[in-house]
Design an enzyme around this catalytic site. Sequence first.
Site, mmCIF file in Angstrom:
data_model
loop_
_atom_site.group_PDB
_atom_site.id
_atom_site.type_symbol
_atom_site.label_atom_id
_atom_site.label_comp_id
_atom_site.label_asym_id
_atom_site.label_seq_id
_atom_site.Cartn_x
_atom_site.Cartn_y
_atom_site.Cartn_z
ATOM 1 N N PRO A 12 22.467 -4.288 -100.460
ATOM 2 C CA PRO A 12 23.897 -4.161 -100.179
ATOM 3 C C PRO A 12 24.601 -3.202 -101.119
ATOM 4 C CG PRO A 12 23.552 -6.052 -101.564
ATOM 5 C CD PRO A 12 22.186 -5.437 -101.363
ATOM 6 N N TRP A 13 25.926 -3.081 -100.911
ATOM 7 C CA TRP A 13 26.700 -2.134 -101.710
ATOM 8 C C TRP A 13 27.381 -2.770 -102.917
ATOM 9 C CZ3 TRP A 13 31.366 -4.407 -101.520
ATOM 10 C CH2 TRP A 13 31.819 -4.973 -100.327
ATOM 11 N N LYS A 37 15.909 0.430 -98.096
ATOM 12 C CA LYS A 37 17.072 1.154 -97.580
ATOM 13 C C LYS A 37 18.337 0.620 -98.267
ATOM 14 C CE LYS A 37 20.056 0.526 -94.419
ATOM 15 N NZ LYS A 37 21.270 1.216 -94.996
ATOM 16 N N PRO A 38 18.969 1.445 -99.102
ATOM 17 C CA PRO A 38 20.227 1.022 -99.721
ATOM 18 C C PRO A 38 21.380 1.134 -98.739
ATOM 19 C CG PRO A 38 19.701 3.259 -100.380
ATOM 20 C CD PRO A 38 18.547 2.787 -99.533
ATOM 21 N N SER A 39 22.513 0.555 -99.107
ATOM 22 C CA SER A 39 23.720 0.686 -98.293
ATOM 23 C C SER A 39 24.092 2.164 -98.143
ATOM 24 C CB SER A 39 24.871 -0.074 -98.948
ATOM 25 O OG SER A 39 26.108 0.269 -98.350
ATOM 26 N N SER A 89 25.079 -9.421 -95.268
ATOM 27 C CA SER A 89 25.956 -10.351 -94.562
ATOM 28 C C SER A 89 25.151 -11.303 -93.688
ATOM 29 C CB SER A 89 26.948 -9.575 -93.688
ATOM 30 O OG SER A 89 26.260 -8.930 -92.622
ATOM 31 N N GLU A 110 18.860 -13.201 -98.314
ATOM 32 C CA GLU A 110 19.874 -13.633 -99.279
ATOM 33 C C GLU A 110 21.196 -13.138 -98.722
ATOM 34 O OE1 GLU A 110 22.619 -14.112 -101.502
ATOM 35 O OE2 GLU A 110 21.931 -12.406 -102.704
ATOM 36 N N CYS A 144 28.482 -12.810 -103.681
ATOM 37 C CA CYS A 144 28.256 -13.984 -102.834
ATOM 38 C C CYS A 144 28.266 -15.289 -103.619
ATOM 39 C CB CYS A 144 26.947 -13.836 -102.058
ATOM 40 S SG CYS A 144 25.533 -13.368 -103.061
ATOM 41 N N GLU A 239 33.974 -16.031 -95.669
ATOM 42 C CA GLU A 239 33.774 -15.272 -96.906
ATOM 43 C C GLU A 239 34.718 -14.074 -96.927
ATOM 44 O OE1 GLU A 239 30.003 -13.802 -99.560
ATOM 45 O OE2 GLU A 239 29.902 -13.410 -97.409
#
Length: 337
Positions: A12-13, A37-39, A89, A110, A144, A239
């Site tokens: 995630p970012w 793969k990154p954000s 997400s 996660e 999170c 959230e």
Amino acid sequence: REPIGVIGQVTPWNYPLNMATWKFAPALAAGNTIVIKPSDTTPASTLLLAEIASEFLPAGVFNVVTGDRDTGRALVEHKVPQMVAITGSVRAGMEVAKSAALDLKRVHLELGGKAPVVIFDDADIELAVETIAMTGYFNAGQDCTAATRVIAGPKIYGDFVDALTEAAKKTKTGKPGDDVLYGPLNNGSHLSKVKGFIDRVPKHAKITTGGSQIGSDGYFFEPTVVCDLKQNDEMIQDEMFAPVITVQKFSDEAEALKWANGVEFALASSVWTRDLGRAMRMTKNLDFGCVGVNTHIPMVAEMPHGGYKKSGYGKDLSAYALDDYTRIKLVMINLNS
């Protein structure tokens, strides 16, 4: 135990370097190769990490692909990876699980969180406020495990709201290099989402401080406190991923537990009390993968991190993460043959 093989990973970012490390380190240590793969909004640190790793690892061990959600989907659906792991997400996690099911890939998820912070009347309020303001507003609440859903006892509720409001007013946000606790929200779309939550605050609730974007240069948002919310309000159930801390008042221990568990997420939680018996009951009955007592989820590399329900399954950090990236093979040898 032996390596699974090629692992597809999506990060995630919100903590791009940390989350990449949480993913690649146990996978490589267990003997696998990775494609990560990154954000699409924060790829630079992962690319730099791969560049550094290339000086020490054989070609093809640490691989990075960049792109949007379609790139991530292609990675998950590809036939080569035998396992996919994602931090992201709930929506993304469910899509990954569905795609991985087509060829029975292993899945490590996660996902989101909505951490309850249950504060009983006998708690150390000064310590609780200090900790919650730090862990709730850090990284603009884009975490999170953020301590953003407070459930406070009836005798201390008013004093707690006042103290947290003052702590929020003293919390600084701004550009890197300034003396600040947190920076901006990640992007304009997310800022609009956060504003939407604030615009829809129900009439029975009260914003005691904050609630607005700061200026127009960037996506900065004020540290915010919203009190008097009800259990079914969207601010409690959904959230927000924002520097917004909500506060509810419970009547007794049973109601506090019911409200704490009464969301779809189950990642992090904490309970604040001087009563050891109560603390033990709460830690047993809180339906969350991580529970803190008189603290809120300090991150320790030796301890497992992961949740239940719509927060996903599988563990990051600790020896349990290594286990997740291995498979078990039984070998029996007839020594008389």
